[in-house]
Each structure stands twice: as C-alpha cells, then as structure tokens.
Scaffold this active site. Structure first.
Site, PDB file in Angstrom:
ATOM      1  N   ARG A  46      50.501  30.826  61.268  1.00 23.36           N
ATOM      2  CA  ARG A  46      49.072  30.975  60.983  1.00 23.36           C
ATOM      3  C   ARG A  46      48.595  32.356  61.395  1.00 23.36           C
ATOM      4  NH1 ARG A  46      45.447  29.933  64.629  1.00 23.36           N
ATOM      5  NH2 ARG A  46      46.587  28.205  65.599  1.00 23.36           N
ATOM      6  N   TYR A  98      30.732  34.981  39.060  1.00 26.25           N
ATOM      7  CA  TYR A  98      31.513  33.762  38.929  1.00 26.25           C
ATOM      8  C   TYR A  98      30.741  32.557  39.467  1.00 26.25           C
ATOM      9  CZ  TYR A  98      35.213  30.391  40.023  1.00 26.25           C
ATOM     10  OH  TYR A  98      35.959  29.251  40.148  1.00 26.25           O
ATOM     11  N   ASP A 170      33.966  42.752  44.460  1.00 32.48           N
ATOM     12  CA  ASP A 170      34.965  41.854  43.882  1.00 32.48           C
ATOM     13  C   ASP A 170      35.571  42.578  42.692  1.00 32.48           C
ATOM     14  OD1 ASP A 170      36.380  39.914  42.414  1.00 32.48           O
ATOM     15  OD2 ASP A 170      35.094  38.301  43.141  1.00 32.48           O
ATOM     16  N   LYS A 195      44.585  35.627  39.724  1.00 31.01           N
ATOM     17  CA  LYS A 195      44.368  36.202  38.404  1.00 31.01           C
ATOM     18  C   LYS A 195      45.385  37.316  38.118  1.00 31.01           C
ATOM     19  CE  LYS A 195      40.783  33.407  38.288  1.00 31.01           C
ATOM     20  NZ  LYS A 195      40.582  32.944  39.667  1.00 31.01           N
TER      21      LYS A 195
END
Length: 381
Positions: A46, A98, A170, A195
């Site tokens: 982690r 988005y 973004d 993406k």
C-alpha cells in the site's frame, strides 16, 4: 531526450539483477526486513510497490513533475484530489466536464462542505468572476468532455498564480504526449489512465502528477493513508502501454481528423466538435500549447430519434462507455457518461440526446468512415 523516446524506455533498466527488459511484476503484499530498523525500501505494497514505483517514476518523467501517483481508477485519483481541501473551501471547475466528476462534487463532497462553481473555462474573465474569497483551486478539463472546449492554460495558470489558487488540469484527452500542463502553469495533472494511457480497454487506473514536492508530499500521505493504490499487475500493464502511447495517439489523431472532416460534410450531421477543424474556436490555442488535437470527436445528428438506429447499424465502432482504446467506441453522453447530471444542466450545456461522442481507435480510417457512413444512412451493413 524527446518524449516519445522516454515513453518507449519506460521501465527499462529497472531490474539490474537480471537485466530484464520488461519490468518485473511484484505481486507481494509485504516485504521482509533485513533486520530491526532496516528496510529494502519496500515494506508494504500500500505504501510502495516496486512495479508501481517504476510506473510512477515514468509518469512523473514524461509529465515533467516532481512525483506521480497511480490509483485504481480516475475517480479514485479525483477523490484523493478533493481530500486536499477542507469543508468550506470553494473550487471553480469547467462547466462542460465528465459527468462522473460532476457527480463526485455534487453528490459526495458537497455533503462534506466542499463547494464547486462551474463556469466556462475557455473565458478567463468568466473564471475570474466565479472566484470567491474562499476559492482554493481551479480545475479544468482540457479539452472538455464531451464538447471539446479548449482553455488557454497559460492564461489560467497566470490567473491561478495571481490569486494563490491550486491549478489542476485533467489532461486525459490529450495525454502528456500531446499536452504538458505542468509546463503551462498547472500545479497538478489528472489522468484517467484507463483511457489513452492504458490504450487497450483492459485496465482501470488513475494518475495524479504534482509539479512541486510540497503538493507531492500531501498527495503521498493521502495515497498511503486512504489506500487507493494501483495493483502491481495493472501497474505493469500501464508501463507496457506507455511504450506505444506516441505511435497510438499519432495514428488516432490522424484518423480522428479524417473522421471529423467526413462528418462535417454529412447531411445527417448538424454539427461536429473537434479541435482540429479550421473553425473550432480552440484550434489556435491548441496549436500553440499542444502538439495535436486528440482522438475524440463529438457530433450531433439531425434528430435524437436517429441515435438508436445509428448505433444498431454500426459494425466496426462499438457502442460502449470509455474512450482512448485501440477500438473505436461510440457513446451517447446524455444516456451514459453524463446521465447523473440534472436534465436542465445537460440542456444548458448542450449535452442533449442528439449528441454522440466518438473515441477514434486504430482501425483503418477508410473502413471506419465507411462504417459510420453506412450507419448514418440507416443501413444495416
């Protein structure tokens, strides 16, 4: 060293013990300590994992940032970004963005006292008018999703610096190969790596890249503390995908421009949104601050009643959510990616039922255009 060379060499030379050309996958939750108070540099996955670290170092290098952090999805990255702020803080964001980001702001973080104002970030004066004394950040999608509006990042970066704001971009649609926001004034870059960075529709991932060590330290704390970290196998897949990013995106951009020009002259299409078209208001800005126009094209059919038949007639383009993969995907934003926006907001923004978003893949452009033409004419093929 140019960026396409850096991308190809992502992860190379990271296993000197064996000389492996491909980055090894380390599917280990924990790591043995040599002794009390000693560490190999890895204690618990982690906190840090060797495969994820290779990915994050490569992402930081190609973006030109101090540190990069890999998350299990783009939304996990955005959620961690929101945790940088406190109840009562105010953010300004792109109005055309988005739907998942809008949902996160409005249905999750508004409940925790984070306020967001949406404005036209293509107009710096609109951004300035939206600022308040408690505004802490400016978040811009560039280009926006799904109407592909283009902001002047340099101008917004100056505005953010003058007002002491965190400037977040973004850059999912353009990737670091086409656009490098940190060099244009951004403090933090966000990617849905699912993406174009992933590029094969086979992984979920998100990325935050911080320009300065100060922001990197804050993100690192949240990344480890909340545990929203990318697993080793997906990290390896993403390193692999970065190596072909330049050639994939160049091919997709060329095909997208050909598709946009085809759609522009089609009688069943009333409007085309693509920054590479000569009459797009953001074309000149992208020519200055990017090296391409991307591979996403949005367009409107003559009537929303045509959308269902168009989708059913497609044979190459696949009706599915997401974008940026090798396969061309078609999405109806009002019914899929932006369905959680209130109808009146979608109507005001122009995300209406006649709007179709196309993520152009790696198919032969002539085959793809023929498929679109057949579907637009309502032929089953």
């Amino acid at each position: 060293m140019r960026i396409d060379t850096r991308l190809v060499r992502a992860g190379l030379g990271t296993d000197p013990r064996t000389g492996a050309v491909s980055t090894p996958i380390h599917p280990s939750a924990t790591f043995a300590h040599p002794g009390l108070g000693q560490s190999t540099g890895f204690d618990y996955s982690r906190t840090a994992n060797p495969t994820r670290r290779v990915l994050e170092q490569a992402l930081a290098e190609v973006e030109g940032g101090a540190r990069a952090f890999a998350f299990p999805s783009g939304m996990a990255a955005l959620t961690t970004l929101c945790l940088l702020f406190r109840p009562g803080d105010h953010l300004v964001a792109s109005d055309d963005l988005y739907g998942g980001t809008y949902r996160l702001f409005e249905r999750v973080f508004r409940e925790y006292g984070l306020e967001v104002t949406y404005t036209d970030t293509t107009a710096p004066e609109s951004v300035g008018a939206a600022l308040r004394p408690n505004t802490r950040a400016l978040l811009v999608e560039n280009p926006t999703n799904p109407l592909l509006k283009v902001a002047d990042l340099e101008a917004l970066g100056r505005l953010a610096r003058d007002r002491g704001l965190v400037f977040v971009v973004d850059s999912t649609f353009l990737t670091p190969y086409l656009q490098r926001p940190l060099e244009l004034g951004a403090d933090i870059v966000v990617h849905s790596a699912t993406k174009f960075l992933g590029g094969h529709n086979d992984l979920l991932a998100g990325v935050l890249v911080a320009r300065e060590p100060e922001w990197a330290e804050r993100i690192e704390f949240l990344h480890n503390t909340t545990g929203a970290v990318l697993d080793p196998f997906s990290s390896w897949l993403l390193v692999r995908s970065l190596k072909t990013l330049a050639v994939r995106v160049e091919r997709q951009c060329r095909t997208a421009e050909a598709v946009a020009r085809f759609l522009l002259g089609h009688p069943e299409v009333t409007r085309v949104y693509y920054p590479g078209l000569p009459d797009h208001p953001g074309r000149e800005i992208l020519e200055r601050q990017a090296r391409g126009f991307g591979a996403v094209v949005s367009f409107r059919l003559r009537s929303a009643d045509q959308v269902s038949g168009f989708l059913e007639s497609l044979r190459l383009a696949t009706f599915a959510e997401s974008l940026g993969g090798a396969e061309t995907l078609v999405t109806v934003p009002s019914r899929q990616t932006h369905c959680d926006m209130p109808p009146e907001v979608r109507e005001r923004l122009g995300v209406t039922d006649d709007l179709v978003r196309l993520s152009v893949g790696l198919e032969n452009p002539e085959d793809l255009i023929a498929d679109l033409d057949r579907a637009l004419q309502g032929e089953s093929g």
